[in-house]
Design an enzyme around this catalytic site. Sequence first.
Site, PDB file in Angstrom:
ATOM      1  N   LYS A   1       1.820  -9.126  -5.438  1.00  0.00           N
ATOM      2  CA  LYS A   1       1.193  -8.006  -4.739  1.00  0.00           C
ATOM      3  C   LYS A   1       0.491  -8.445  -3.455  1.00  0.00           C
ATOM      4  O   LYS A   1       0.451  -7.696  -2.486  1.00  0.00           O
ATOM      5  CB  LYS A   1       0.209  -7.276  -5.655  1.00  0.00           C
TER       6      LYS A   1
ATOM      7  N   LYS B   1      11.324  -5.539  -9.862  1.00  0.00           N
ATOM      8  CA  LYS B   1      10.928  -4.495 -10.802  1.00  0.00           C
ATOM      9  C   LYS B   1      10.839  -3.135 -10.098  1.00  0.00           C
ATOM     10  O   LYS B   1      10.420  -3.064  -8.950  1.00  0.00           O
ATOM     11  CB  LYS B   1       9.537  -4.870 -11.340  1.00  0.00           C
TER      12      LYS B   1
ATOM     13  N   LYS C   1       5.976   2.073  -8.949  1.00  0.00           N
ATOM     14  CA  LYS C   1       5.599   3.318  -8.278  1.00  0.00           C
ATOM     15  C   LYS C   1       5.068   3.062  -6.882  1.00  0.00           C
ATOM     16  O   LYS C   1       5.131   3.925  -6.021  1.00  0.00           O
ATOM     17  CB  LYS C   1       4.623   4.136  -9.123  1.00  0.00           C
TER      18      LYS C   1
HETATM   19  P1  ATP Z   1       2.230  -0.497  -9.246  1.00  0.00           P
HETATM   20  O1  ATP Z   1       3.413  -0.666  -8.360  1.00  0.00           O
HETATM   21  O2  ATP Z   1       1.105   0.222  -8.576  1.00  0.00           O
HETATM   22  O3  ATP Z   1       1.782  -1.795  -9.899  1.00  0.00           O
HETATM   23  P2  ATP Z   1       3.690   0.187 -11.636  1.00  0.00           P
HETATM   24  O4  ATP Z   1       4.845   1.095 -11.564  1.00  0.00           O
HETATM   25  O5  ATP Z   1       3.936  -1.276 -11.790  1.00  0.00           O
HETATM   26  O6  ATP Z   1       2.722   0.478 -10.411  1.00  0.00           O
HETATM   27  P3  ATP Z   1       1.473   0.078 -13.506  1.00  0.00           P
HETATM   28  O7  ATP Z   1       0.423   1.121 -13.491  1.00  0.00           O
HETATM   29  O8  ATP Z   1       1.181  -1.239 -12.853  1.00  0.00           O
HETATM   30  O9  ATP Z   1       2.798   0.713 -12.868  1.00  0.00           O
HETATM   31  O10 ATP Z   1       1.913  -0.201 -14.998  1.00  0.00           O
HETATM   32  C1  ATP Z   1       1.765   0.772 -16.032  1.00  0.00           C
HETATM   33  C2  ATP Z   1       2.625   0.405 -17.221  1.00  0.00           C
HETATM   34  O11 ATP Z   1       4.007   0.614 -16.903  1.00  0.00           O
HETATM   35  C3  ATP Z   1       2.516  -1.052 -17.651  1.00  0.00           C
HETATM   36  O12 ATP Z   1       2.548  -1.108 -19.070  1.00  0.00           O
HETATM   37  C4  ATP Z   1       3.743  -1.699 -17.079  1.00  0.00           C
HETATM   38  O13 ATP Z   1       4.165  -2.837 -17.809  1.00  0.00           O
HETATM   39  C5  ATP Z   1       4.746  -0.555 -17.211  1.00  0.00           C
HETATM   40  N1  ATP Z   1       5.807  -0.685 -16.213  1.00  0.00           N
HETATM   41  C6  ATP Z   1       5.643  -0.612 -14.874  1.00  0.00           C
HETATM   42  N2  ATP Z   1       6.822  -0.768 -14.263  1.00  0.00           N
HETATM   43  C7  ATP Z   1       7.736  -0.977 -15.235  1.00  0.00           C
HETATM   44  C8  ATP Z   1       9.144  -1.205 -15.226  1.00  0.00           C
HETATM   45  N3  ATP Z   1       9.802  -1.281 -14.085  1.00  0.00           N
HETATM   46  N4  ATP Z   1       9.780  -1.372 -16.410  1.00  0.00           N
HETATM   47  C9  ATP Z   1       9.092  -1.295 -17.578  1.00  0.00           C
HETATM   48  N5  ATP Z   1       7.774  -1.075 -17.653  1.00  0.00           N
HETATM   49  C10 ATP Z   1       7.098  -0.914 -16.501  1.00  0.00           C
HETATM   50 MG    MG Z   2       2.293  -2.619 -11.797  1.00  0.00          MG
END
Ligand code: ATP
Ligand code: MG
Length: 338
Positions: free
Chosen positions: A117, A200, A203
């Site tokens: 990040k 990955k 969002k």
């Molecule tokens: P950001 O980009 O802001 O980090 P994010 O999409 O990674 O957002 P988080 O809020 O960091 O979302 O994570 C929330 C939950 O969703 C966590 O349990 C994380 O492991 C899961 N998660 C996030 N992205 C994935 C993915 N691509 N596949 C499976 N699980 C995910």
């Molecule tokens: Mg995340």
Amino acid sequence: MTDRTFTPRVFSGIKPSGGLTLGNYLGAIKRFVGMQGQMQTIYCVVDLHAITVWQDPKALADMTREVAAGYLAAGLDPTQSILFNQSQVAAHAELAWIFNCVARVGWMNRMTQFKDKAGANAEKASLGLYAYPSLMAADILLYHATHVPVGEDQKQHVELTRDIAAKFNHDFKTDFFPMTEPVIEGPAMRIMNLRDGTKKMSKSGESDMERINMTDDADKIAKKLKKAKTDPEPLPETLDGLKDRPEARNLVEIYAALNETTAEAVIAEYAGAGWGRFKPALADLAVAKLAPIADEMGRLMADPAEIDRILGEGAQKAREIAQPVLAEAYDIVGLLRS
Ligand code: ATP
Ligand code: MG
């Protein structure tokens, strides 16, 4: 020291750092809902984590409600689970400070999420982003959570939570904090970016085309999947044939998770199929599963006061569990409260 027994309890959270994705749904929300009723479940919108990178204040409040709406629309029942946003329970930040003093700088330096990040410009990253895993440990341990369902990307942070619990217990000669188990199981623990199968799906990723949002309509989902990067080969005859084909594997795993089956079963059904056949089938499946949730999210978002009420009530219940734990932690550390 006696070995304390801990009541099985689930805690997990999602950041309001953007619109919810298919990764959040399959890797987190769907599984959170599935754990309801098995043991006590506590789910959080972790807004204090979101502000480790810049968030527009007006948008942050709306995104907090949207994540709450995503949970509720997917089946989270506020009478069965505690649902709240993190900043309403001050004990998270208070315990995080204690953990900042337990965790070591060397531990933080090994965290891959910070490296990803912060990127090349780590000197300019916020101190909060660096200390994030310590706040996450506080989120979990404040409830003496024994099980934390997360996607694969969060495994390292849950392991660090165990390290912090172990060091706290060791330093203060106590057995106060449990060794929390990460729960990472199923076909969708790491949904990949649609344009780059080595990254990955997130969002907060740059382009909307690299992810499917829980609120995307049928046209958008079909378009994004049509444009999703793949290789020219058809689907293989066996699972082994997906090795070294990250984009192909990702689409198969998404299909499997949405259809509640295994990647093997998907391969058995689509062996030899070209993308012209598989992608539209996947789009239809994704729309069938996501559209009802998106509709319900829209309905819930039309009444923000009701979402706020649910979060406020959840925060009250969360505080009732968190306050005594924090008070005991203060006492163990020798922080005077009179
Ligand atoms: P950001 O980009 O802001 O980090 P994010 O999409 O990674 O957002 P988080 O809020 O960091 O979302 O994570 C929330 C939950 O969703 C966590 O349990 C994380 O492991 C899961 N998660 C996030 N992205 C994935 C993915 N691509 N596949 C499976 N699980 C995910
Ligand atoms: Mg995340």
